[in-house]
Design a protein around this motif. Sequence first.
Motif, PDB file in Angstrom:
ATOM      1  N   GLU A   1      16.069  -1.241  15.351  1.00  0.00           N
ATOM      2  CA  GLU A   1      16.538  -2.190  16.364  1.00  0.00           C
ATOM      3  C   GLU A   1      15.369  -2.876  17.066  1.00  0.00           C
ATOM      4  N   SER A   2      14.283  -2.149  17.270  1.00  0.00           N
ATOM      5  CA  SER A   2      13.121  -2.709  17.968  1.00  0.00           C
ATOM      6  C   SER A   2      12.396  -3.752  17.130  1.00  0.00           C
ATOM      7  N   THR A   3      12.383  -3.557  15.807  1.00  0.00           N
ATOM      8  CA  THR A   3      11.652  -4.461  14.916  1.00  0.00           C
ATOM      9  C   THR A   3      12.542  -5.531  14.297  1.00  0.00           C
ATOM     10  N   GLY A   4      13.864  -5.315  14.343  1.00  0.00           N
ATOM     11  CA  GLY A   4      14.783  -6.248  13.702  1.00  0.00           C
ATOM     12  C   GLY A   4      14.811  -6.116  12.193  1.00  0.00           C
ATOM     13  N   VAL A   5      14.357  -4.977  11.692  1.00  0.00           N
ATOM     14  CA  VAL A   5      14.309  -4.731  10.247  1.00  0.00           C
ATOM     15  C   VAL A   5      15.351  -3.679   9.878  1.00  0.00           C
ATOM     16  N   LYS A   6      16.123  -3.944   8.839  1.00  0.00           N
ATOM     17  CA  LYS A   6      17.142  -2.998   8.398  1.00  0.00           C
ATOM     18  C   LYS A   6      16.494  -1.684   7.961  1.00  0.00           C
ATOM     19  N   PRO A   7      17.156  -0.559   8.213  1.00  0.00           N
ATOM     20  CA  PRO A   7      16.590   0.741   7.835  1.00  0.00           C
ATOM     21  C   PRO A   7      16.160   0.826   6.373  1.00  0.00           C
ATOM     22  N   ASP A   8      16.911   0.191   5.477  1.00  0.00           N
ATOM     23  CA  ASP A   8      16.569   0.247   4.050  1.00  0.00           C
ATOM     24  C   ASP A   8      15.206  -0.379   3.753  1.00  0.00           C
ATOM     25  N   ASN A   9      14.732  -1.238   4.644  1.00  0.00           N
ATOM     26  CA  ASN A   9      13.441  -1.909   4.450  1.00  0.00           C
ATOM     27  C   ASN A   9      12.367  -1.383   5.401  1.00  0.00           C
ATOM     28  N   LEU A  10      12.628  -0.207   5.959  1.00  0.00           N
ATOM     29  CA  LEU A  10      11.730   0.364   6.958  1.00  0.00           C
ATOM     30  C   LEU A  10      10.986   1.565   6.379  1.00  0.00           C
ATOM     31  N   TYR A  11       9.663   1.585   6.601  1.00  0.00           N
ATOM     32  CA  TYR A  11       8.823   2.693   6.144  1.00  0.00           C
ATOM     33  C   TYR A  11       8.148   3.327   7.361  1.00  0.00           C
ATOM     34  N   LEU A  12       8.380   4.616   7.555  1.00  0.00           N
ATOM     35  CA  LEU A  12       7.739   5.359   8.632  1.00  0.00           C
ATOM     36  C   LEU A  12       6.775   6.354   8.003  1.00  0.00           C
ATOM     37  N   VAL A  13       5.487   6.176   8.278  1.00  0.00           N
ATOM     38  CA  VAL A  13       4.447   7.022   7.691  1.00  0.00           C
ATOM     39  C   VAL A  13       3.975   7.994   8.761  1.00  0.00           C
ATOM     40  N   ILE A  14       4.044   9.297   8.469  1.00  0.00           N
ATOM     41  CA  ILE A  14       3.780  10.294   9.501  1.00  0.00           C
ATOM     42  C   ILE A  14       2.607  11.196   9.124  1.00  0.00           C
ATOM     43  N   ALA A  15       1.900  11.652  10.153  1.00  0.00           N
ATOM     44  CA  ALA A  15       0.806  12.605   9.956  1.00  0.00           C
ATOM     45  C   ALA A  15       0.483  13.266  11.286  1.00  0.00           C
ATOM     46  N   SER A  16       0.122  14.525  11.224  1.00  0.00           N
ATOM     47  CA  SER A  16      -0.348  15.252  12.398  1.00  0.00           C
ATOM     48  C   SER A  16      -1.842  15.027  12.563  1.00  0.00           C
ATOM     49  N   SER A  17      -2.314  15.046  13.801  1.00  0.00           N
ATOM     50  CA  SER A  17      -3.755  14.926  14.037  1.00  0.00           C
ATOM     51  C   SER A  17      -4.502  16.142  13.503  1.00  0.00           C
ATOM     52  N   SER A  18      -3.766  17.229  13.212  1.00  0.00           N
ATOM     53  CA  SER A  18      -4.384  18.444  12.673  1.00  0.00           C
ATOM     54  C   SER A  18      -4.511  18.411  11.156  1.00  0.00           C
ATOM     55  N   SER A  19      -4.098  17.322  10.539  1.00  0.00           N
ATOM     56  CA  SER A  19      -4.212  17.186   9.088  1.00  0.00           C
ATOM     57  C   SER A  19      -5.465  16.400   8.742  1.00  0.00           C
ATOM     58  N   ILE A  20      -5.891  16.518   7.499  1.00  0.00           N
ATOM     59  CA  ILE A  20      -7.087  15.787   7.086  1.00  0.00           C
ATOM     60  C   ILE A  20      -6.846  14.278   7.152  1.00  0.00           C
ATOM     61  N   ALA A  21      -5.641  13.849   6.741  1.00  0.00           N
ATOM     62  CA  ALA A  21      -5.334  12.416   6.816  1.00  0.00           C
ATOM     63  C   ALA A  21      -5.276  11.951   8.264  1.00  0.00           C
TER      64      ALA A  21
ATOM     65  N   ILE B   1       0.837  -1.205   0.000  1.00  0.00           N
ATOM     66  CA  ILE B   1       0.000   0.000   0.000  1.00  0.00           C
ATOM     67  C   ILE B   1       0.871   1.253   0.000  1.00  0.00           C
ATOM     68  N   VAL B   2       1.923   1.245   0.813  1.00  0.00           N
ATOM     69  CA  VAL B   2       2.812   2.407   0.913  1.00  0.00           C
ATOM     70  C   VAL B   2       3.530   2.657  -0.410  1.00  0.00           C
ATOM     71  N   VAL B   3       4.066   1.610  -1.006  1.00  0.00           N
ATOM     72  CA  VAL B   3       4.801   1.753  -2.269  1.00  0.00           C
ATOM     73  C   VAL B   3       3.890   2.295  -3.368  1.00  0.00           C
ATOM     74  N   ASP B   4       2.657   1.811  -3.399  1.00  0.00           N
ATOM     75  CA  ASP B   4       1.696   2.322  -4.380  1.00  0.00           C
ATOM     76  C   ASP B   4       1.427   3.807  -4.152  1.00  0.00           C
ATOM     77  N   ALA B   5       1.302   4.212  -2.886  1.00  0.00           N
ATOM     78  CA  ALA B   5       1.055   5.624  -2.567  1.00  0.00           C
ATOM     79  C   ALA B   5       2.237   6.493  -2.973  1.00  0.00           C
ATOM     80  N   ILE B   6       3.452   6.004  -2.742  1.00  0.00           N
ATOM     81  CA  ILE B   6       4.646   6.756  -3.127  1.00  0.00           C
ATOM     82  C   ILE B   6       4.663   6.992  -4.638  1.00  0.00           C
ATOM     83  N   GLY B   7       4.161   6.033  -5.383  1.00  0.00           N
ATOM     84  CA  GLY B   7       4.099   6.178  -6.837  1.00  0.00           C
ATOM     85  C   GLY B   7       3.073   7.192  -7.301  1.00  0.00           C
ATOM     86  N   ARG B   8       2.226   7.666  -6.368  1.00  0.00           N
ATOM     87  CA  ARG B   8       1.191   8.655  -6.712  1.00  0.00           C
ATOM     88  C   ARG B   8       1.289   9.884  -5.802  1.00  0.00           C
TER      89      ARG B   8
END
Length: 320
Positions: A157-177, A14-21
Amino acid sequence: MKLSKPMNKLAVNIVVDAIGREKELQIASYKVAGATIVDMGLKTPGGWDAGLILSKICLGGLGEVKLTSFNIDGVILPAVMVYTDYPVESCMASQLAGWRIKVGDFFANASGPARALARKPKKLYEELGYSEVCDEAVLVLETEMYPNEDVVKFVSESTGVKPDNLYLVIASSSSIAGSIQISARIVETGLHKFHTLGFNIKSIKYGFGICPIAPLHPNPMVMLGKTNDMLLYGGSTFYMVDFDDDNKLKEFVEKSPSSTSRDYGKSFTELVLQVGVDFLYKLDPSVFAPAVVVVNNIKTGSTFKSGFINYEILRKAIGL
């Protein structure tokens, strides 16, 4: 339940598809210490579609989220309709904001399938009997700050996933999303309440909910109040369960809506303006529940309902 793909894999798609748009969705992505940061509503405007996508990411790709409407005395508000065939996995093992991340000055409420890799909180995953193994991870951060290299390192370190394979999706509660994804927690809010009551949530087979979306305000603390009011006073849920005892089920349903709490009737929007956010930690936890809960027992055919929509507080929350 064993899924054909880990929720993290589903969410990555889902994230990769969103990045493409990005342009169409009015979002942006960039790299920090190898990890991909996707801004859906902090320094980017985002929008309706970004909010729906963000909500699906929170659900680990195992739920649908669509826009609908909510009528308050002739005033039409946008609302979300959420449904899932995997309520325990999508809501409790992924969407629940069960991980508070504090690294230096950075703070965020974290949700999404990466929680299952970090097992936050551990006791919950032990109760659910749910675990994932995945070389990619997606974490949603409700925050007012951009994550830095230290945050990426901590999550990696917490998830055991290398940074290159890590996606952090951010949003403020003041945004529509951000506002949309909070309202889209309506089904999860009900499951969490059932869990705190001691109900066997594994018996919940299907979940559905509708919740109005809070109008935006530039102050994140005010938005905290508005979004909670939408869930607790305007949110409706419907669950299908497989349960042996109708009498016990009826008792659980009667205890499940927000109106059973001693603190019911307080407008979170007004409380934030009057005394700040500290009140959240002094409230009866049982108030954090949907306004209306309906449960259908597929084993017996019985249906039980408890709670009601509080239009007066909803009007206050949106300023009418």
